[in-house]
Scaffold this motif. Structure first.
Motif, PDB file in Angstrom:
ATOM      1  N   GLN A  19      17.018 -40.091 -40.909  1.00 41.65           N
ATOM      2  CA  GLN A  19      15.927 -40.995 -41.251  1.00 41.65           C
ATOM      3  C   GLN A  19      14.862 -41.019 -40.155  1.00 41.65           C
ATOM      4  OE1 GLN A  19      17.699 -44.785 -42.133  1.00 41.65           O
ATOM      5  NE2 GLN A  19      18.557 -44.091 -44.100  1.00 41.65           N
ATOM      6  N   ASN A  20      15.279 -40.894 -38.907  1.00 44.43           N
ATOM      7  CA  ASN A  20      14.313 -40.818 -37.811  1.00 44.43           C
ATOM      8  C   ASN A  20      13.461 -39.555 -37.920  1.00 44.43           C
ATOM      9  OD1 ASN A  20      15.215 -43.222 -36.688  1.00 44.43           O
ATOM     10  ND2 ASN A  20      16.691 -42.207 -35.338  1.00 44.43           N
ATOM     11  N   THR A  59      10.973 -40.030 -40.674  1.00 42.85           N
ATOM     12  CA  THR A  59       9.872 -40.884 -40.237  1.00 42.85           C
ATOM     13  C   THR A  59       8.881 -40.102 -39.383  1.00 42.85           C
ATOM     14  OG1 THR A  59      11.353 -42.799 -40.244  1.00 42.85           O
ATOM     15  CG2 THR A  59       9.287 -43.016 -39.026  1.00 42.85           C
ATOM     16  N   LYS A  90      12.150 -42.432 -46.297  1.00 38.14           N
ATOM     17  CA  LYS A  90      13.555 -42.346 -45.903  1.00 38.14           C
ATOM     18  C   LYS A  90      14.439 -42.215 -47.147  1.00 38.14           C
ATOM     19  CE  LYS A  90      12.963 -45.085 -41.689  1.00 38.14           C
ATOM     20  NZ  LYS A  90      13.391 -46.289 -40.943  1.00 38.14           N
TER      21      LYS A  90
END
Length: 266
Positions: A64-65, A68, A74
């Motif tokens: 998810q990072n 981003t 996400k």
């Protein structure tokens, strides 16, 4: 509508009740046959089924990072669940959407390469070909779907599978197997009286999806079925009326008898 299990089919036959098999389930069986027909495709599906990353909480957080950082929404990777319809399609579709993010994730955390560029292209082509099956499964699962939609849907699906497209590269065996499986599993669709009757009586379809010779035969059979059903309904209504009349006559006779007995007892 019944399940496709042999015991359910036998039970309906023994009970002499008309029934139709589950079309959505048959479509999923067609897709499974196609996925297992070509080694390059089955290997890709098997790889992502067995590969556990990124499923742990830490791995999902890292992915998810990455998403981003790349400006993507996400999303977690879809799993292929055998008991869930179209789950293989959803898994492959989620992979194509996250191809860039998964590549960055693998590079950042020194994981082995996921797939080659050829395999990624193959996944996109598979997703494109399976999209009509997913759409058709949704359509026939609506509460407004009827038996009249079946013949039209199968004819349209066959035409689509027979057409050549740019996305056929590297998966001709897969596409051929899908077409053969559809023809095999739905070979008796046009011979099923309930499907034919529903299609012809539907003003949207009528005989559009039958060949010229078949449409005349279907019309004749359908009219015979309608006439037979009408005669049976008339016979049932007549039997009901006669039974009701007999009961009323018996009731009147009983009342008359009890009235005479009461009068004599006085």
């Amino acid at each position: 509508m019944r399940d496709n299990a042999p015991n359910m089919s036998k039970a309906m036959q023994d009970a002499q009740l008309p029934s139709l098999p589950c079309m959505a389930h048959m479509l999923q069986l067609v897709v499974n046959e196609g996925l297992l027909s070509q080694r390059s495709i089955s290997d890709i599906v098997a790889y992502w089924k067995k590969n556990s990353w990124p499923h742990s909480p830490l791995a999902c957080s890292r992915l998810q990072n990455v998403q981003t950082q790349l400006g993507q929404s996400k999303k977690s990777r879809q799993q292929d669940v055998p008991t869930r319809w179209n789950s293989t399609y959803y898994m492959l579709l989620s992979l194509t959407e996250q191809e860039h993010a998964l590549g960055v994730y693998a590079a950042d955390y020194k994981l082995p390469a996921t797939l080659t560029s050829y395999q990624w292209g193959l996944i996109e082509n598979i997703s494109t070909l399976l999209a009509p099956f997913e759409e058709l499964t949704k359509e026939i699962s609506f509460s407004t779907a009827t038996a009249a939609d079946v013949i039209r849907s199968i004819v349209a699906l066959k035409r689509l599978l027979r057409k050549s497209a740019e996305t056929d590269h590297g998966m001709k065996m897969f596409k051929t197997t899908l077409l053969e499986a559809v023809e095999k599993r739905f070979s008796d669709t046009e011979l099923e009286p309930m499907y034919c009757l529903a299609t012809i009586l539907d003003p949207r379809y009528k005989d559009r999806y039958f060949s010229k010779t078949q449409s005349n035969i279907k019309y004749e059979k359908c009219f015979r079925m309608c006439y037979k059903q009408r005669q049976e309904n008339r016979g049932q209504r007549w039997d009901t009326l006669m039974t009701g009349a007999k009961r009323k006559a018996q009731t009147r006779q009983q009342r008359k008898y009890y009235a005479e007995q009461a009068h004599c007892s006085r």
